[in-house]
Design a protein around this motif. Structure first.
Motif, PDB file in Angstrom:
ATOM      1  N   ILE A   1       0.836  -1.207   0.000  1.00 10.29           N
ATOM      2  CA  ILE A   1       0.000   0.000   0.000  1.00 10.29           C
ATOM      3  C   ILE A   1       0.867   1.251   0.000  1.00 10.29           C
ATOM      4  CG2 ILE A   1      -1.694   1.273   1.372  1.00 10.29           C
ATOM      5  CD1 ILE A   1      -2.664  -1.526   2.331  1.00 10.29           C
ATOM      6  N   PHE A   2       1.890   1.279   0.847  1.00 12.33           N
ATOM      7  CA  PHE A   2       2.729   2.471   0.942  1.00 12.33           C
ATOM      8  C   PHE A   2       3.546   2.675  -0.342  1.00 12.33           C
ATOM      9  CE2 PHE A   2       2.802   1.034   5.601  1.00 12.33           C
ATOM     10  CZ  PHE A   2       1.553   1.578   5.818  1.00 12.33           C
ATOM     11  N   ALA A   3       4.012   1.574  -0.930  1.00 10.50           N
ATOM     12  CA  ALA A   3       4.802   1.693  -2.159  1.00 10.50           C
ATOM     13  C   ALA A   3       3.948   2.207  -3.317  1.00 10.50           C
ATOM     14  CB  ALA A   3       5.416   0.337  -2.515  1.00 10.50           C
ATOM     15  N   VAL A   4       2.713   1.743  -3.412  1.00 13.53           N
ATOM     16  CA  VAL A   4       1.841   2.223  -4.488  1.00 13.53           C
ATOM     17  C   VAL A   4       1.514   3.705  -4.283  1.00 13.53           C
ATOM     18  CG1 VAL A   4      -0.416   1.939  -5.583  1.00 13.53           C
ATOM     19  CG2 VAL A   4       0.917  -0.069  -4.953  1.00 13.53           C
ATOM     20  N   MET A   5       1.371   4.129  -3.026  1.00  8.67           N
ATOM     21  CA  MET A   5       1.164   5.555  -2.755  1.00  8.67           C
ATOM     22  C   MET A   5       2.351   6.375  -3.248  1.00  8.67           C
ATOM     23  SD  MET A   5      -0.407   5.172   1.090  1.00  8.67           S
ATOM     24  CE  MET A   5       0.031   6.820   1.580  1.00  8.67           C
ATOM     25  N   CYS A   6       3.558   5.887  -2.980  1.00  9.03           N
ATOM     26  CA  CYS A   6       4.771   6.589  -3.446  1.00  9.03           C
ATOM     27  C   CYS A   6       4.808   6.619  -4.969  1.00  9.03           C
ATOM     28  CB  CYS A   6       6.027   5.896  -2.904  1.00  9.03           C
ATOM     29  SG  CYS A   6       6.210   6.002  -1.123  1.00  9.03           S
ATOM     30  N   ALA A   7       4.430   5.502  -5.586  1.00  2.00           N
ATOM     31  CA  ALA A   7       4.459   5.453  -7.063  1.00  2.00           C
ATOM     32  C   ALA A   7       3.492   6.458  -7.661  1.00  2.00           C
ATOM     33  CB  ALA A   7       4.099   4.026  -7.517  1.00  2.00           C
ATOM     34  N   GLY A   8       2.328   6.625  -7.022  1.00  2.00           N
ATOM     35  CA  GLY A   8       1.307   7.506  -7.586  1.00  2.00           C
ATOM     36  C   GLY A   8       1.705   8.966  -7.621  1.00  2.00           C
ATOM     37  N   ILE A   9       2.657   9.341  -6.784  1.00  2.00           N
ATOM     38  CA  ILE A   9       3.074  10.749  -6.735  1.00  2.00           C
ATOM     39  C   ILE A   9       3.675  11.195  -8.067  1.00  2.00           C
ATOM     40  CG2 ILE A   9       4.732  12.340  -5.675  1.00  2.00           C
ATOM     41  CD1 ILE A   9       4.527  10.671  -3.137  1.00  2.00           C
ATOM     42  N   PHE A  10       4.504  10.347  -8.658  1.00  2.00           N
ATOM     43  CA  PHE A  10       5.336  10.789  -9.783  1.00  2.00           C
ATOM     44  C   PHE A  10       4.556  11.047 -11.069  1.00  2.00           C
ATOM     45  CE2 PHE A  10       8.236   8.881  -6.760  1.00  2.00           C
ATOM     46  CZ  PHE A  10       9.194   9.866  -6.669  1.00  2.00           C
ATOM     47  N   PRO A  11       3.664  10.156 -11.505  1.00  2.00           N
ATOM     48  CA  PRO A  11       2.904  10.511 -12.716  1.00  2.00           C
ATOM     49  C   PRO A  11       2.000  11.711 -12.518  1.00  2.00           C
ATOM     50  CG  PRO A  11       2.142   8.416 -11.801  1.00  2.00           C
ATOM     51  CD  PRO A  11       3.381   8.791 -11.078  1.00  2.00           C
ATOM     52  N   VAL A  12       1.506  11.917 -11.296  1.00  2.00           N
ATOM     53  CA  VAL A  12       0.653  13.091 -11.049  1.00  2.00           C
ATOM     54  C   VAL A  12       1.468  14.370 -11.215  1.00  2.00           C
ATOM     55  CG1 VAL A  12      -0.680  14.305  -9.288  1.00  2.00           C
ATOM     56  CG2 VAL A  12      -0.952  11.847  -9.564  1.00  2.00           C
ATOM     57  N   ILE A  13       2.672  14.405 -10.662  1.00  2.00           N
ATOM     58  CA  ILE A  13       3.523  15.593 -10.844  1.00  2.00           C
ATOM     59  C   ILE A  13       3.938  15.724 -12.303  1.00  2.00           C
ATOM     60  CG2 ILE A  13       5.586  16.789 -10.048  1.00  2.00           C
ATOM     61  CD1 ILE A  13       5.614  14.938  -7.642  1.00  2.00           C
ATOM     62  N   HIS A  14       4.208  14.580 -12.920  1.00  2.00           N
ATOM     63  CA  HIS A  14       4.679  14.575 -14.305  1.00  2.00           C
ATOM     64  C   HIS A  14       3.663  15.227 -15.253  1.00  2.00           C
ATOM     65  CE1 HIS A  14       6.903  12.966 -17.772  1.00  2.00           C
ATOM     66  NE2 HIS A  14       5.719  12.690 -18.293  1.00  2.00           N
TER      67      HIS A  14
ATOM     68  N   PHE B   1      -6.237   2.380 -14.531  1.00  2.00           N
ATOM     69  CA  PHE B   1      -7.176   1.331 -14.133  1.00  2.00           C
ATOM     70  C   PHE B   1      -6.461   0.229 -13.332  1.00  2.00           C
ATOM     71  CE2 PHE B   1      -9.596   2.547 -18.173  1.00  2.00           C
ATOM     72  CZ  PHE B   1     -10.351   3.474 -17.482  1.00  2.00           C
ATOM     73  N   ALA B   2      -5.317  -0.216 -13.853  1.00  2.00           N
ATOM     74  CA  ALA B   2      -4.623  -1.356 -13.225  1.00  2.00           C
ATOM     75  C   ALA B   2      -4.140  -1.008 -11.829  1.00  2.00           C
ATOM     76  CB  ALA B   2      -3.445  -1.790 -14.101  1.00  2.00           C
ATOM     77  N   ILE B   3      -3.504   0.134 -11.693  1.00  2.00           N
ATOM     78  CA  ILE B   3      -2.902   0.472 -10.397  1.00  2.00           C
ATOM     79  C   ILE B   3      -3.974   0.838  -9.378  1.00  2.00           C
ATOM     80  CG2 ILE B   3      -1.381   2.119  -9.232  1.00  2.00           C
ATOM     81  CD1 ILE B   3       0.304   2.118 -11.789  1.00  2.00           C
ATOM     82  N   SER B   4      -5.010   1.562  -9.799  1.00  2.00           N
ATOM     83  CA  SER B   4      -6.072   1.905  -8.840  1.00  2.00           C
ATOM     84  C   SER B   4      -6.805   0.641  -8.374  1.00  2.00           C
ATOM     85  CB  SER B   4      -7.049   2.904  -9.448  1.00  2.00           C
ATOM     86  OG  SER B   4      -7.621   2.389 -10.632  1.00  2.00           O
ATOM     87  N   THR B   5      -7.022  -0.319  -9.294  1.00  2.00           N
ATOM     88  CA  THR B   5      -7.652  -1.581  -8.910  1.00  2.00           C
ATOM     89  C   THR B   5      -6.758  -2.371  -7.960  1.00  2.00           C
ATOM     90  OG1 THR B   5      -8.722  -1.670 -11.065  1.00  2.00           O
ATOM     91  CG2 THR B   5      -8.716  -3.702  -9.792  1.00  2.00           C
ATOM     92  N   TYR B   6      -5.485  -2.416  -8.294  1.00  2.00           N
ATOM     93  CA  TYR B   6      -4.520  -3.143  -7.462  1.00  2.00           C
ATOM     94  C   TYR B   6      -4.453  -2.543  -6.062  1.00  2.00           C
ATOM     95  CZ  TYR B   6       0.030  -5.109  -6.133  1.00  2.00           C
ATOM     96  OH  TYR B   6       1.049  -5.755  -5.489  1.00  2.00           O
ATOM     97  N   PHE B   7      -4.422  -1.231  -5.997  1.00  2.00           N
ATOM     98  CA  PHE B   7      -4.348  -0.559  -4.697  1.00  2.00           C
ATOM     99  C   PHE B   7      -5.603  -0.839  -3.875  1.00  2.00           C
ATOM    100  CE2 PHE B   7      -5.206   3.081  -1.936  1.00  2.00           C
ATOM    101  CZ  PHE B   7      -4.027   3.158  -1.216  1.00  2.00           C
ATOM    102  N   THR B   8      -6.763  -0.769  -4.518  1.00  2.00           N
ATOM    103  CA  THR B   8      -8.024  -0.988  -3.800  1.00  2.00           C
ATOM    104  C   THR B   8      -8.112  -2.407  -3.252  1.00  2.00           C
ATOM    105  OG1 THR B   8      -9.098   0.604  -5.276  1.00  2.00           O
ATOM    106  CG2 THR B   8     -10.535  -0.839  -4.003  1.00  2.00           C
TER     107      THR B   8
END
Length: 457
Positions: A120-133, A165-172
């Motif tokens: 969960i924490f790693a996926v949160m960290c991953a989500g930061i970068f494309p949003v800033i990008h 879709f994939a990452i949000s589903t995986y995180f949920t």
């Protein structure tokens, strides 16, 4: 006839035989008492890194991503490298929890809770970068398909949307799986707490009463969620690999990327689990529950996945040669002998050579050496993503557009901030929730110690 559970080939999954109450006390007491000095030191360090990351991200949002070292040729740099790296880290958590549960691997019970939290924490960290990008993070909701007054829909044929879709589903699914597994332990904490804490734990334990019906439904739900999560382990990084494989860039346009990325993700994820658990077992005094046998089992997974990663590296070179495509050949020669060859050989040294030291039992059972090797593998896997992205982009089809890329201090501080977020969340997790699944650990207490149980009784 020999008893399978007392075979000499099997070793107990908990070092010392204990009463069930002792297990509950030893795992929950650190949460109910004051933190150790080591916890305070780690939290101070990680929260400082997180604060630096927050300030840096705020600055680049206000200023723009021109503060990065990107140029007209290298449009993806540390941001996407870090995104793929963190998504990979998140893989092993669900693998340990879901796939090992489906295969009835009992050694998962002491490590699955921490691994799930890590996901969960790693996926949160991953989500930061494309949003800033994106450059305009306040418009990030545009990536979701929803009816809107602009009458514009997202591009369903884009792999970047598949990522969403994939990452949000995986995180949920991972978060739900993690929470459901916590419910019996939250009920134990509820029964030991008073006042406001009792109310909080009562709310989150959903009236758990420990009846046969509750346990039956709990186990069925865990198996269903494991069945849902297991294919996600494979699908998430496969889809992330499509970001590259569906392009026409030499070095990216290859069919080996999906299995290559999945194996690499499991490889790096297990390395990060090892890093965290070796720290946790020492800081939280969990040596009896996270045993040397658990560490050895994970080392064996790393040896296997490390060899597959090494095979993937050599297969890439073979495909480049066999394709007869001069651009493809050049990219791989440039990786090994070009200006970024230092990064390539760092990757090979860390990912291909270092796991083979784990063949030796003396090294596998030495916590300090295993910890060092896990760090080396994490470094190597970060370089793998850097090599794939930057070396394929910096020399494209037109020599006139060739350019070098180097990160700015803003990118470096953002990456450090992501580690701050990861370790801050993990330290808060071990402080307020049981890092080991108390209920499941009790089920393996008698494993491989039939004679010892008889003597105690």
């Amino acid at each position: 006839m020999s008893d399978a559970h007392t075979s000499r080939l099997r070793t107990p999954l908990i070092s010392k035989f204990k009463a069930y109450k002792d297990i509950t006390d030893e795992i929950l007491n650190p949460i109910e008492g004051k933190p150790t000095s080591l916890w305070y030191a780690g939290f101070a360090l990680s929260s400082t890194a997180l604060l630096v990351g927050i300030i840096t991200v705020a600055y680049q949002i206000l200023t723009g991503i021109g503060t990065w070292g990107l140029n007209k040729t290298v449009g993806w740099g540390w941001d996407i490298t870090n995104f793929v790296f963190w998504v990979g880290i998140g893989h092993a958590g669900t693998l340990i929890s879901a796939i090992l549960l489906l295969f009835r691997q009992k050694w998962r019970t002491s490590i699955n809770r921490s691994a799930e939290a890590m996901t969960i924490f790693a996926v949160m960290c991953a989500g930061i970068f494309p949003v800033i990008h994106m450059g305009r993070p306040w418009l990030a909701h545009w990536v979701f398909p929803y009816p809107n007054v602009r009458e514009i829909w997202v591009n369903f044929r884009s792999p970047l949307l598949w990522d969403v879709f994939a990452i949000s589903t995986y995180f949920t699914v991972s978060a739900v799986f993690w929470y459901i597994g916590l419910i019996p332990d939250l009920a134990s904490m509820r029964d030991r707490a008073t006042g406001f804490k009792h109310k909080i734990y009562s709310f989150f334990s959903w009236g758990w009463n420990g009846s046969n019906r509750s346990w039956h439904r709990y186990e069925i739900l865990c198996l269903i969620l494991a069945g849902l999560a297991a294919p996600l382990v494979v699908s998430v990084h496969t889809i992330v690999s499509f970001d590259f494989a569906t392009s026409v860039i030499p070095g990216w346009h290859t069919t080996i990327f999906p299995p290559y990325f999945v194996t690499g993700a499991v490889f790096s994820g297990f390395a990060m689990v090892l890093t965290l658990l070796i720290i946790a077992r020492k800081v939280m005094n969990f040596e009896n529950y996270i045993t040397v046998g658990h560490i050895e089992a994970m080392c064996k997974v790393i040896i296997l996945t490390g060899m597959i990663v090494g095979l993937a590296y050599s297969t890439e070179f073979f495909i480049a040669w066999y394709s007869g495509n001069p651009y493809e050949k050049y990219v791989f020669m440039n990786r090994a002998l070009g200006p970024y060859s230092w990064a390539y050989w760092t990757m090979v040294s860390c990912n291909v050579i270092s796991p083979h030291f784990l063949w030796f039992k003396k090294i596998r059972t030495n916590m300090a050496l295993v910890f060092i090797i896990s760090i080396i593998i994490n470094i190597g896997m970060w370089f793998e993503r850097f090599v794939i992205i930057v070396t394929s982009l910096h020399r494209d089809f037109l020599p006139s557009s060739w350019a070098m890329y180097s990160p700015t201090h803003i990118e470096i501080l953002t990456f450090i901030g992501s580690f701050g977020l990861f370790f801050t969340c993990f330290l808060l997790f071990v402080r307020f929730l049981p890092a080991i699944n108390v209920a499941e650990v009790k089920t393996v207490l008698k494993f491989a110690r039939k004679n010892e149980v008889k003597e105690k009784l």
